[in-house]
Design a protein around this motif. Structure first.
Motif, mmCIF file in Angstrom:
data_model
loop_
_atom_site.group_PDB
_atom_site.id
_atom_site.type_symbol
_atom_site.label_atom_id
_atom_site.label_comp_id
_atom_site.label_asym_id
_atom_site.label_seq_id
_atom_site.Cartn_x
_atom_site.Cartn_y
_atom_site.Cartn_z
ATOM 1 N N ILE A 8 7.397 9.919 8.615
ATOM 2 C CA ILE A 8 8.303 9.407 7.608
ATOM 3 C C ILE A 8 7.526 8.338 6.853
ATOM 4 C CG2 ILE A 8 10.439 8.140 7.184
ATOM 5 C CD1 ILE A 8 11.392 9.377 9.904
ATOM 6 N N THR A 9 7.465 8.449 5.542
ATOM 7 C CA THR A 9 6.723 7.481 4.735
ATOM 8 C C THR A 9 7.525 6.201 4.582
ATOM 9 O OG1 THR A 9 5.616 9.223 3.490
ATOM 10 C CG2 THR A 9 5.698 7.040 2.469
ATOM 11 N N LEU A 10 6.846 5.094 4.789
ATOM 12 C CA LEU A 10 7.421 3.777 4.569
ATOM 13 C C LEU A 10 6.517 3.055 3.579
ATOM 14 C CD1 LEU A 10 9.802 2.104 5.608
ATOM 15 C CD2 LEU A 10 8.263 1.103 7.265
ATOM 16 N N VAL A 11 7.064 2.719 2.410
ATOM 17 C CA VAL A 11 6.275 2.058 1.375
ATOM 18 C C VAL A 11 6.140 0.579 1.724
ATOM 19 C CG1 VAL A 11 6.082 1.567 -1.090
ATOM 20 C CG2 VAL A 11 7.095 3.713 -0.333
ATOM 21 N N VAL A 12 4.896 0.092 1.702
ATOM 22 C CA VAL A 12 4.591 -1.292 2.072
ATOM 23 C C VAL A 12 3.738 -1.933 0.986
ATOM 24 C CG1 VAL A 12 4.739 -0.775 4.546
ATOM 25 C CG2 VAL A 12 2.520 -0.614 3.391
ATOM 26 N N ASP A 13 3.588 -3.255 1.071
ATOM 27 C CA ASP A 13 2.814 -3.972 0.058
ATOM 28 C C ASP A 13 1.337 -4.087 0.401
ATOM 29 O OD1 ASP A 13 3.145 -5.742 2.163
ATOM 30 O OD2 ASP A 13 3.756 -7.417 0.908
ATOM 31 N N ASP A 14 0.999 -4.006 1.688
ATOM 32 C CA ASP A 14 -0.376 -4.201 2.124
ATOM 33 C C ASP A 14 -0.567 -3.499 3.463
ATOM 34 O OD1 ASP A 14 -3.007 -5.883 1.961
ATOM 35 O OD2 ASP A 14 -2.195 -6.273 3.968
ATOM 36 N N TYR A 15 -1.618 -2.726 3.603
ATOM 37 C CA TYR A 15 -1.850 -1.986 4.846
ATOM 38 C C TYR A 15 -1.991 -2.900 6.057
ATOM 39 C CZ TYR A 15 -2.860 2.187 2.015
ATOM 40 O OH TYR A 15 -2.788 3.247 1.145
ATOM 41 N N ASP A 16 -2.869 -3.888 5.968
ATOM 42 C CA ASP A 16 -3.154 -4.715 7.143
ATOM 43 C C ASP A 16 -1.950 -5.546 7.568
ATOM 44 O OD1 ASP A 16 -5.786 -3.750 7.447
ATOM 45 O OD2 ASP A 16 -6.484 -5.126 5.888
ATOM 46 N N THR A 17 -1.200 -6.064 6.614
ATOM 47 C CA THR A 17 0.005 -6.821 6.938
ATOM 48 C C THR A 17 1.029 -5.917 7.621
ATOM 49 O OG1 THR A 17 -0.379 -8.282 5.055
ATOM 50 C CG2 THR A 17 1.847 -8.259 5.961
ATOM 51 N N ARG A 41 -5.472 4.444 2.114
ATOM 52 C CA ARG A 41 -5.716 4.710 3.530
ATOM 53 C C ARG A 41 -4.604 5.598 4.068
ATOM 54 N NH1 ARG A 41 -6.520 -1.559 5.057
ATOM 55 N NH2 ARG A 41 -6.016 -0.922 7.173
ATOM 56 N N TRP A 42 -4.924 6.344 5.112
ATOM 57 C CA TRP A 42 -3.956 7.155 5.839
ATOM 58 C C TRP A 42 -3.681 6.388 7.117
ATOM 59 C CZ3 TRP A 42 -1.056 11.279 4.686
ATOM 60 C CH2 TRP A 42 -0.507 12.038 5.718
ATOM 61 N N VAL A 43 -2.519 5.691 7.161
ATOM 62 C CA VAL A 43 -2.192 4.812 8.279
ATOM 63 C C VAL A 43 -0.933 5.328 8.967
ATOM 64 C CG1 VAL A 43 -1.608 2.465 8.980
ATOM 65 C CG2 VAL A 43 -3.233 2.835 7.109
ATOM 66 N N ARG A 44 -1.096 5.674 10.238
ATOM 67 C CA ARG A 44 0.030 6.173 11.032
ATOM 68 C C ARG A 44 0.281 5.233 12.205
ATOM 69 N NH1 ARG A 44 -0.353 10.858 13.857
ATOM 70 N NH2 ARG A 44 -2.563 10.489 14.225
ATOM 71 N N VAL A 45 1.552 4.901 12.409
ATOM 72 C CA VAL A 45 1.980 4.116 13.561
ATOM 73 C C VAL A 45 3.173 4.813 14.198
ATOM 74 C CG1 VAL A 45 1.155 1.908 12.626
ATOM 75 C CG2 VAL A 45 3.516 2.609 12.202
ATOM 76 N N ALA A 46 3.393 4.521 15.486
ATOM 77 C CA ALA A 46 4.534 5.120 16.180
ATOM 78 C C ALA A 46 4.927 4.227 17.356
ATOM 79 C CB ALA A 46 4.186 6.519 16.682
ATOM 80 N N LEU A 56 4.261 6.841 8.371
ATOM 81 C CA LEU A 56 3.088 6.785 7.509
ATOM 82 C C LEU A 56 3.271 5.550 6.637
ATOM 83 C CD1 LEU A 56 0.474 8.107 6.438
ATOM 84 C CD2 LEU A 56 1.914 9.166 4.674
ATOM 85 N N LEU A 57 2.415 4.554 6.825
ATOM 86 C CA LEU A 57 2.491 3.337 6.032
ATOM 87 C C LEU A 57 1.722 3.568 4.741
ATOM 88 C CD1 LEU A 57 1.898 0.715 8.864
ATOM 89 C CD2 LEU A 57 4.073 1.657 8.021
ATOM 90 N N ALA A 58 2.447 3.581 3.635
ATOM 91 C CA ALA A 58 1.866 3.919 2.335
ATOM 92 C C ALA A 58 1.944 2.712 1.413
ATOM 93 C CB ALA A 58 2.609 5.103 1.720
ATOM 94 N N LYS A 59 0.796 2.236 0.970
ATOM 95 C CA LYS A 59 0.760 1.079 0.075
ATOM 96 C C LYS A 59 1.280 1.476 -1.306
ATOM 97 C CE LYS A 59 -2.315 -2.424 -1.797
ATOM 98 N NZ LYS A 59 -3.695 -2.909 -1.873
ATOM 99 N N ARG A 68 10.729 -0.338 -4.554
ATOM 100 C CA ARG A 68 11.403 0.318 -3.425
ATOM 101 C C ARG A 68 11.084 -0.321 -2.080
ATOM 102 N NH1 ARG A 68 13.158 2.033 -7.497
ATOM 103 N NH2 ARG A 68 13.713 4.136 -8.019
ATOM 104 N N ILE A 69 10.088 -1.171 -2.016
ATOM 105 C CA ILE A 69 9.714 -1.782 -0.738
ATOM 106 C C ILE A 69 10.919 -2.524 -0.170
ATOM 107 C CG2 ILE A 69 8.266 -3.518 0.394
ATOM 108 C CD1 ILE A 69 6.066 -2.824 -1.641
ATOM 109 N N GLY A 70 11.288 -2.178 1.043
ATOM 110 C CA GLY A 70 12.384 -2.841 1.735
ATOM 111 C C GLY A 70 13.757 -2.315 1.413
ATOM 112 N N ASP A 71 13.860 -1.406 0.491
ATOM 113 C CA ASP A 71 15.172 -0.876 0.119
ATOM 114 C C ASP A 71 15.085 0.620 -0.149
ATOM 115 O OD1 ASP A 71 17.899 -0.933 -0.403
ATOM 116 O OD2 ASP A 71 17.611 -1.391 -2.512
ATOM 117 N N GLN A 72 14.416 1.311 0.709
ATOM 118 C CA GLN A 72 14.219 2.753 0.521
ATOM 119 C C GLN A 72 15.486 3.557 0.776
ATOM 120 O OE1 GLN A 72 9.464 2.950 1.379
ATOM 121 N NE2 GLN A 72 10.778 3.862 2.876
#
Length: 130
Positions: A8-17, A41-46, A56-59, A68-72
């Protein structure tokens, strides 16, 4: 036929944060962090023990995505973190600074409480009834 919802894609502001939040405050595992070039980057967490579905953390790459960040999900609870020990995880998350929006409650289906991730997305932490 078998199908699985894998990401599931989650839009974020910064990968490392985002990685720090999901692996630190929520205790998720970093499954993959692959450089795709051009700042992508292709960043997956679970969650620990999750074998099929992850995030999938998507910048965000433009103004529309940043908005949309925080209100998807339009302010609704959009993510459900199921656990085998609600009180263990609630205590750990609270200690890690996770903001719960309500006190835990007992429902017919689960012990549950709504929390907000660092971006404002609402989640249920829930332990289903046996």
């Amino acid at each position: 036929m078998k199908q699985t919802l894998s990401l599931i894609t989650l839009v974020v502001d910064d990968y490392d944060t985002a990685i720090a939040h999901y692996t630190g405050a929520l205790g998720f595992a970093l499954l993959e962090d692959t450089d795709l070039g051009n700042g992508k980057r292709w960043v997956r967490v679970a969650p620990p023990g999750s074998s099929e579905t992850g995030l999938l953390l998507a910048k965000a790459s433009d103004d529309a995505q940043h908005a949309r960040i925080g209100d998807q999900t339009g302010g609704r609870v959009g993510f459900f973190l199921q656990t085998d020990d609600f009180w263990r995880d609630h205590k750990a998350m609270t200690a890690n600074g996770v903001e719960f929006l309500e006190n835990p409650r007992e429902e017919k289906y689960a012990t549950v409480a709504v929390f907000r991730d660092r971006y404002g997305n609402k989640w249920d932490l829930l332990e289903p009834k046996a």
